[in-house]
Design a protein around this motif. Structure first.
Motif, PDB file in Angstrom:
ATOM      1  N   TYR A 123     -20.424 -32.861  24.414  1.00  0.00           N
ATOM      2  CA  TYR A 123     -19.163 -32.266  24.859  1.00  0.00           C
ATOM      3  C   TYR A 123     -18.478 -33.193  25.859  1.00  0.00           C
ATOM      4  N   VAL A 124     -17.156 -33.310  25.727  1.00  0.00           N
ATOM      5  CA  VAL A 124     -16.347 -33.952  26.754  1.00  0.00           C
ATOM      6  C   VAL A 124     -15.354 -32.909  27.247  1.00  0.00           C
ATOM      7  N   ASN A 125     -15.484 -32.523  28.493  1.00  0.00           N
ATOM      8  CA  ASN A 125     -14.643 -31.485  29.096  1.00  0.00           C
ATOM      9  C   ASN A 125     -14.701 -30.176  28.314  1.00  0.00           C
ATOM     10  N   GLY A 126     -15.875 -29.878  27.803  1.00  0.00           N
ATOM     11  CA  GLY A 126     -16.067 -28.627  27.077  1.00  0.00           C
ATOM     12  C   GLY A 126     -15.664 -28.673  25.623  1.00  0.00           C
ATOM     13  N   ILE A 127     -15.202 -29.824  25.139  1.00  0.00           N
ATOM     14  CA  ILE A 127     -14.790 -29.992  23.745  1.00  0.00           C
ATOM     15  C   ILE A 127     -15.900 -30.727  23.002  1.00  0.00           C
ATOM     16  N   ALA A 128     -16.418 -30.125  21.945  1.00  0.00           N
ATOM     17  CA  ALA A 128     -17.489 -30.751  21.171  1.00  0.00           C
ATOM     18  C   ALA A 128     -16.938 -31.954  20.410  1.00  0.00           C
ATOM     19  N   VAL A 129     -17.450 -33.150  20.714  1.00  0.00           N
ATOM     20  CA  VAL A 129     -16.955 -34.367  20.066  1.00  0.00           C
ATOM     21  C   VAL A 129     -18.029 -35.061  19.233  1.00  0.00           C
ATOM     22  N   GLY A 130     -19.293 -34.650  19.364  1.00  0.00           N
ATOM     23  CA  GLY A 130     -20.358 -35.294  18.603  1.00  0.00           C
ATOM     24  C   GLY A 130     -21.475 -34.336  18.284  1.00  0.00           C
ATOM     25  N   VAL A 131     -22.085 -34.504  17.110  1.00  0.00           N
ATOM     26  CA  VAL A 131     -23.281 -33.750  16.745  1.00  0.00           C
ATOM     27  C   VAL A 131     -24.366 -34.751  16.344  1.00  0.00           C
ATOM     28  N   LEU A 132     -25.597 -34.423  16.697  1.00  0.00           N
ATOM     29  CA  LEU A 132     -26.732 -35.300  16.408  1.00  0.00           C
ATOM     30  C   LEU A 132     -27.871 -34.469  15.835  1.00  0.00           C
ATOM     31  N   GLU A 133     -28.303 -34.843  14.620  1.00  0.00           N
ATOM     32  CA  GLU A 133     -29.469 -34.213  14.007  1.00  0.00           C
ATOM     33  C   GLU A 133     -30.644 -35.183  14.111  1.00  0.00           C
ATOM     34  N   LEU A 134     -31.761 -34.696  14.622  1.00  0.00           N
ATOM     35  CA  LEU A 134     -32.947 -35.520  14.817  1.00  0.00           C
ATOM     36  C   LEU A 134     -34.047 -35.110  13.849  1.00  0.00           C
ATOM     37  N   LYS A 135     -34.750 -36.106  13.303  1.00  0.00           N
ATOM     38  CA  LYS A 135     -35.857 -35.847  12.396  1.00  0.00           C
ATOM     39  C   LYS A 135     -37.108 -36.576  12.890  1.00  0.00           C
ATOM     40  N   ARG A 136     -38.274 -36.055  12.524  1.00  0.00           N
ATOM     41  CA  ARG A 136     -39.519 -36.754  12.857  1.00  0.00           C
ATOM     42  C   ARG A 136     -39.568 -38.078  12.105  1.00  0.00           C
ATOM     43  N   SER A 137     -40.381 -38.998  12.575  1.00  0.00           N
ATOM     44  CA  SER A 137     -40.404 -40.355  12.023  1.00  0.00           C
ATOM     45  C   SER A 137     -40.823 -40.396  10.567  1.00  0.00           C
ATOM     46  N   THR A 138     -41.552 -39.370  10.108  1.00  0.00           N
ATOM     47  CA  THR A 138     -42.011 -39.360   8.712  1.00  0.00           C
ATOM     48  C   THR A 138     -41.014 -38.695   7.765  1.00  0.00           C
ATOM     49  N   VAL A 139     -39.907 -38.196   8.309  1.00  0.00           N
ATOM     50  CA  VAL A 139     -38.864 -37.558   7.497  1.00  0.00           C
ATOM     51  C   VAL A 139     -37.659 -38.484   7.441  1.00  0.00           C
TER      52      VAL A 139
END
Length: 267
Positions: free
Chosen positions: A140-156
């Motif tokens: 968020y920048v100033n309460g505005i969502a500007v990025g999303v990040l999906e994380l996976k385990r190293s084997t996925v």
């Protein structure tokens, strides 16, 4: 209770620590069970506009309403909603508090002084669209969502995270969260980080390459540090986003550095 696996949880905790301690983002919390999560956190944005950017309350309220209206126009597709929101983020909103007043331009982001903005992250952000989804990390920048990040385990495969982001953008799921999103990311500890924009097909998600000889950090951590650095993130959003014939595009690393070199040469 979160269903994130133990391995994914360790990775996520490490990345949150990176954002907090190395990049200086404020931690908003685990929002899995928080109600009414939004891509425009109105209270945070109003606090920034009134108390930090020093706009009148009525001007701030009108500008927020305009931003929300453009983000939630159900007569347009995601691309066009995102494009209209981008214009407001980039150039601000011309508004006035009272009918007889002169127009004032309200800027949602201070592009020239990155540190004057409120950079924050939240994890497990449950969002109610046509179906419920839960992005791993939202920037968020100033309460505005500007990025999303999906994380996976190293084997996925990192492709699983990319496909999850793509599915989330569909009308059947949480498309209404994405009109403000400028950077869509997926990563794991073996393949590093890949990024795109809204609507980017999986095969066009990009790898960032910089300081390749530096192996002091995991690839995921290193390139998140590069792209999500406060100054770099705002620069990428402000100067390197293109809306072209129905496709939103972000630069490859060599395009970014090529333009920076050309600017320096001109100077």
């Amino acid at each position: 209770m979160s269903t994130v696996g133990e391995i994914e949880r360790r990775t996520q905790e490490r990345i949150i620590k990176l954002f907090r301690e190395s990049l200086g983002y404020r931690y908003l919390g685990d929002w899995e069970e928080r109600e009414n999560n939004s891509n425009i956190e109105e209270d945070i944005l109003r606090d920034y506009l009134v108390n930090k950017a020093n706009y009148q309350v009525e001007l701030a309220n009108r500008a927020i309403y305009k931003l929300q209206t453009e983000a939630r126009n159900y007569d347009r597709n995601l691309y066009n909603n995102n494009k209209e929101v981008y214009k407001l983020l980039r150039y601000g909103d011309a508004t006035k508090a009272n009918p007889g007043d002169r127009y004032s331009r309200v800027h949602f982001i201070n592009w020239n002084e990155p540190e004057q903005n409120d950079f924050a992250i939240a994890e497990e952000v449950t969002y109610q669209g046509n179906h419920e989804k839960r992005p791993d990390i939202v920037l968020y920048v100033n309460g505005i969502a500007v990025g999303v990040l999906e994380l996976k385990r190293s084997t996925v495969s990192i492709g699983d995270g990319i496909r999850q982001n793509i599915v989330n953008q569909q009308p059947e799921f949480i498309q209404s969260f994405f009109p403000t999103i400028q950077l869509v990311m997926a990563g794991n500890d073996t393949e590093g980080l890949r990024y795109g924009a809204i609507g980017t097909p999986e095969k066009f998600f990009l790898n960032w390459k910089e300081d390749i000889e530096d192996n002091s950090m995991l690839q995921l951590d290193k390139y998140l540090s590069k792209i999500c650095n406060k100054h770099r993130l705002l620069e990428l959003i402000r100067d390197f986003v293109v809306f072209d014939g129905g496709a939103k595009k972000l630069p490859r690393h060599h395009q970014y550095f090529g333009i920076k070199a050309a600017q320096e040469h001109v100077r």
